[in-house]
Design an enzyme around this catalytic site. Structure first.
Site, PDB file in Angstrom:
ATOM      1  N   HIS A   1       2.255  -7.670  19.761  1.00  0.00           N
ATOM      2  CA  HIS A   1       2.960  -9.038  19.467  1.00  0.00           C
ATOM      3  C   HIS A   1       1.490 -10.149  19.150  1.00  0.00           C
ATOM      4  CE1 HIS A   1       7.397  -8.484  20.562  1.00  0.00           C
ATOM      5  NE2 HIS A   1       7.114  -8.314  19.546  1.00  0.00           N
TER       6      HIS A   1
ATOM      7  N   ARG B   1       3.318  -1.036  -1.768  1.00  0.00           N
ATOM      8  CA  ARG B   1       3.021   0.522  -2.064  1.00  0.00           C
ATOM      9  C   ARG B   1       3.430   1.124  -0.610  1.00  0.00           C
ATOM     10  NH1 ARG B   1      -1.326  -2.123  -5.159  1.00  0.00           N
ATOM     11  NH2 ARG B   1      -1.351  -1.038  -7.051  1.00  0.00           N
TER      12      ARG B   1
ATOM     13  N   ARG C   1       8.325  -0.321  -3.233  1.00  0.00           N
ATOM     14  CA  ARG C   1       8.276   0.833  -4.165  1.00  0.00           C
ATOM     15  C   ARG C   1       8.513   2.084  -3.253  1.00  0.00           C
ATOM     16  NH1 ARG C   1       3.081   2.021  -7.354  1.00  0.00           N
ATOM     17  NH2 ARG C   1       2.394   2.676  -5.453  1.00  0.00           N
TER      18      ARG C   1
ATOM     19  N   GLU D   1       5.291   2.237 -16.009  1.00  0.00           N
ATOM     20  CA  GLU D   1       3.737   2.650 -15.778  1.00  0.00           C
ATOM     21  C   GLU D   1       3.574   3.943 -16.790  1.00  0.00           C
ATOM     22  OE1 GLU D   1       2.844   3.200 -11.931  1.00  0.00           O
ATOM     23  OE2 GLU D   1       4.795   4.010 -11.271  1.00  0.00           O
TER      24      GLU D   1
ATOM     25  N   ASN E   1      -2.210  -0.141 -14.258  1.00  0.00           N
ATOM     26  CA  ASN E   1      -3.282   0.586 -14.037  1.00  0.00           C
ATOM     27  C   ASN E   1      -2.988   2.072 -14.540  1.00  0.00           C
ATOM     28  OD1 ASN E   1      -3.876  -1.679 -12.340  1.00  0.00           O
ATOM     29  ND2 ASN E   1      -3.198  -0.598 -10.524  1.00  0.00           N
ATOM     30  N   ASP E   2      -1.493   2.473 -14.349  1.00  0.00           N
ATOM     31  CA  ASP E   2      -1.296   3.807 -14.678  1.00  0.00           C
ATOM     32  C   ASP E   2      -1.034   3.675 -16.190  1.00  0.00           C
ATOM     33  OD1 ASP E   2      -1.471   5.704 -12.858  1.00  0.00           O
ATOM     34  OD2 ASP E   2      -0.148   4.787 -11.689  1.00  0.00           O
TER      35      ASP E   2
ATOM     36  N   ARG F   1      -8.173   6.660 -14.484  1.00  0.00           N
ATOM     37  CA  ARG F   1      -8.549   5.439 -14.033  1.00  0.00           C
ATOM     38  C   ARG F   1      -9.435   5.413 -13.074  1.00  0.00           C
ATOM     39  NH1 ARG F   1      -2.761   3.881 -11.004  1.00  0.00           N
ATOM     40  NH2 ARG F   1      -3.844   2.958  -9.396  1.00  0.00           N
TER      41      ARG F   1
ATOM     42  N   CYS G   1       2.688  -5.787 -12.130  1.00  0.00           N
ATOM     43  CA  CYS G   1       2.042  -5.708 -10.734  1.00  0.00           C
ATOM     44  C   CYS G   1       0.814  -4.960 -10.838  1.00  0.00           C
ATOM     45  CB  CYS G   1       3.078  -5.263  -9.762  1.00  0.00           C
ATOM     46  SG  CYS G   1       3.525  -3.486 -10.351  1.00  0.00           S
TER      47      CYS G   1
END
Ligand code: PEP
Ligand code: MG
Length: 544
Positions: free
Chosen positions: A188, A296, A332, A431, A454-455, A465, A502
């Protein structure tokens, strides 16, 4: 120079001096007593005072870290009066005829050991909570309120550990960083520390603590968890620069926190943050992101021997959703591949994993694992505003299959009387060029698109990439990429779906104007880029 590493829960650089606070040790003696009733009364009085102190700490926590995080102290208030806990103290008092301090200390040890032996890391970390409230009870039984680790000189406080209540009472005008030799990033205290705006490092190690002394020069890198003791000139200069950069971000924060992402001519856009683990949430909140545009989830699979259970996943998703307090969180589903895998996820070796077996393909071929993730996600949906996004979609058939599974999961939850929200938004990653090209067919099936540039770039321009040699071909501004983005945005809007970007390209400020002109509704970037993007948007005028 000596270097140590711990687990940081807040990104910032501090250059300062070590402070070793003098803490009172609570030496609890075992004393035989005749009047057990009087001990019980003393205990009741200590409980009453402890609850009053915790109410005050709760009030301060509300100001410092917000309601969702302040709840930790509601749990502490309940723990002080927990039936099992108090029964255990009473039974030691009665059976051994000893003083209340001793009975509380023994109970604290037993309970803390019980929690520490649990399998679930979240429950293991509860041992620290039991110790925190027990130390408070003991201090109050002894007639002294618990003390706070306050620096007499230096600004980087270093100690064995820090309890949640101590953390909230730290005077952050005087303390720039806190380093604990022990502690867990699940505790915590760590959850609170993420929202305290100072770097707090846990688990720096006993060796670190034994080697420092008051007044030592120290650099704390809250981004990496690195600590440099008596840094050399080169390291000092490097960190001075890093600190200046961070100062610039802070300036943006002061100027722009709470402001809208609106252009001079009145066009608005959401600016959200991408995260990969729970540890990033503090930065998301600090940078005033409009929500989480991409979580992710692959990290939930790493560092363990088996696939996380539904309950373990639920705990993670719930924490992210609750922390965002009603702001939208897009999570995702797993985007595993043979490169980004865990031992228990056996993959066939592929010569070229990028255009291969990954993303939704893996989930659809392992329905038992996919189902666990989806059940956890739908169950978490009652704790805030959730969107679920599916990676690597390339066809309508694939998406139909995914949507059928979602419907089946919802039916199953309903039959089991398990709550989920009917307002979960469903989206897909755009993507792959295939998804962009058939976005007119995909858009009517979903609530939103997340464009994963990116993809999208690597598959459109045929360049890995991750391959440095391909850098010259990896042209994010390529006309083909821009057209696919624009096409997807148009098709989304024609079908009443919203569209966000994104991938890394979302943070390319030279394209912000073009994206707004295309009608992109949301840009999701690294937390540290949120305010830079806001700054850029607020300076644009699309009217002229
Ligand atoms: C992308 O491809 O742009 C994306 C956001 O997903 P990832 O980087 O996780 O592949
Ligand atoms: Mg991707």
């Amino acid at each position: 120079m000596r270097k140590y590493t711990g687990k940081s829960v807040y990104g910032s650089v501090v250059i300062g001096k070590v402070s070793l606070p003098k803490r009172r040790t609570l030496a609890v003696k075992r004393i035989r007593v005749e009047d057990i009733q009087a001990e019980k009364q003393r205990l009741e009085e200590a409980k009453r005072i402890s609850v009053l102190q915790l109410c005050e700490i709760y009030r301060r926590a509300l100001d410092k870290v917000g309601e969702a995080n302040a709840q930790i102290f509601e749990i502490h208030i309940m723990l002080v009066d927990d039936e099992d806990y108090i029964e255990s103290v009473y039974s030691i008092l009665e059976s051994q005829g000893v003083n209340a301090e001793y009975a509380v200390a023994v109970t604290a040890d037993n309970f803390a050991q019980m929690f520490a032996a649990m399998e679930d890391s979240y429950m293991r970390a509860r041992a620290a909570d039991v110790r925190d409230i027990s130390n408070r009870l003991i201090a109050n039984l002894m007639g002294n309120p618990p003390d706070i680790p306050m620096p007499e000189s230096g600004n980087v406080v270093c100690a064995q550990d820090i309890a949640p209540s101590e953390l909230i009472l730290l005077d952050t005008d005087r303390v720039s960083a806190f380093i604990a030799a022990q502690g867990s990033s699940n505790s915590h205290a760590a959850i609170l520390a993420r929202n305290m705006n100072i770097p707090v490092i846990f688990g720096a190690g006993e060796e670190f603590l034994s080697e420092i002394k008051d007044g030592d020069n120290i650099i704390v890198d809250g981004f990496t968890g690195e600590i440099f003791l008596e840094p050399d000139i080169h390291t000092g200069a490097l960190y001075l620069e890093k600190q200046i950069m961070h100062g610039e971000r802070r300036r943006l924060l002061t100027e722009l926190k709470g402001k809208e992402n609106v252009t001079l001519d009145g066009r608005k856009i959401n600016i959200c943050a991408n995260i990969g683990t729970l540890d990033n949430i503090g930065e998301v909140l600090l940078n005033d992101a409009g929500g989480i545009g991409l979580f992710r989830t692959e990290s939930i699979c790493f560092g363990r021997n088996e696939y996380p259970t539904e309950e373990q996943q639920l705990a993670v998703y719930r924490r992210v959703i609750e922390s965002m307090a009603g702001k939208r969180v897009i999570i995702r589903t797993l985007d595993m591949d043979s490169d980004k895998s865990a031992d228990y996820f056996t993959f066939k070796r592929e010569e070229n994993p990028a255009p291969g077996y990954r993303g939704i393909r893996v989930s659809l071929e392992r329905p038992e694992l996919f189902k666990i993730q989806l059940r956890a996600l739908f169950r978490a949906s009652v704790f805030g505003r959730l969107g679920i996004v599916f990676p690597m979609i390339t066809s309508v058939k694939e998406l139909s299959e995914v949507l059928d599974i979602c419907e089946r999961i919802k039916r199953e939850l309903k039959e089991q009387s398990i709550n989920y929200s009917e307002n979960v938004e469903i989206g897909i990653m755009i993507e792959t060029p295939a998804a962009a090209l058939i976005s007119d067919s995909l858009a009517p099936m979903v609530d939103f698109f997340c464009i994963g540039t990116n993809d999208l770039i690597q598959y459109t321009l045929v360049c890995d990439r991750q391959e440095l040699d391909m850098k010259k071909y990896f042209d994010p501004h390529h006309e083909a990429v821009m057209r696919l983005i624009e096409m997807s945005a148009e098709n989304a809007h024609k079908n009443s779906a919203w569209v966000g970007i994104c991938g890394e390209l979302a943070a390319d400020t030279s394209l912000t104007e073009a994206f707004i002109r295309m009608g992109i509704d949301e840009l999701s970037v690294e937390p540290s880029m949120v305010l830079k993007m806001r700054d850029t948007v607020r300076k644009l005028n699309l009217f002229i």
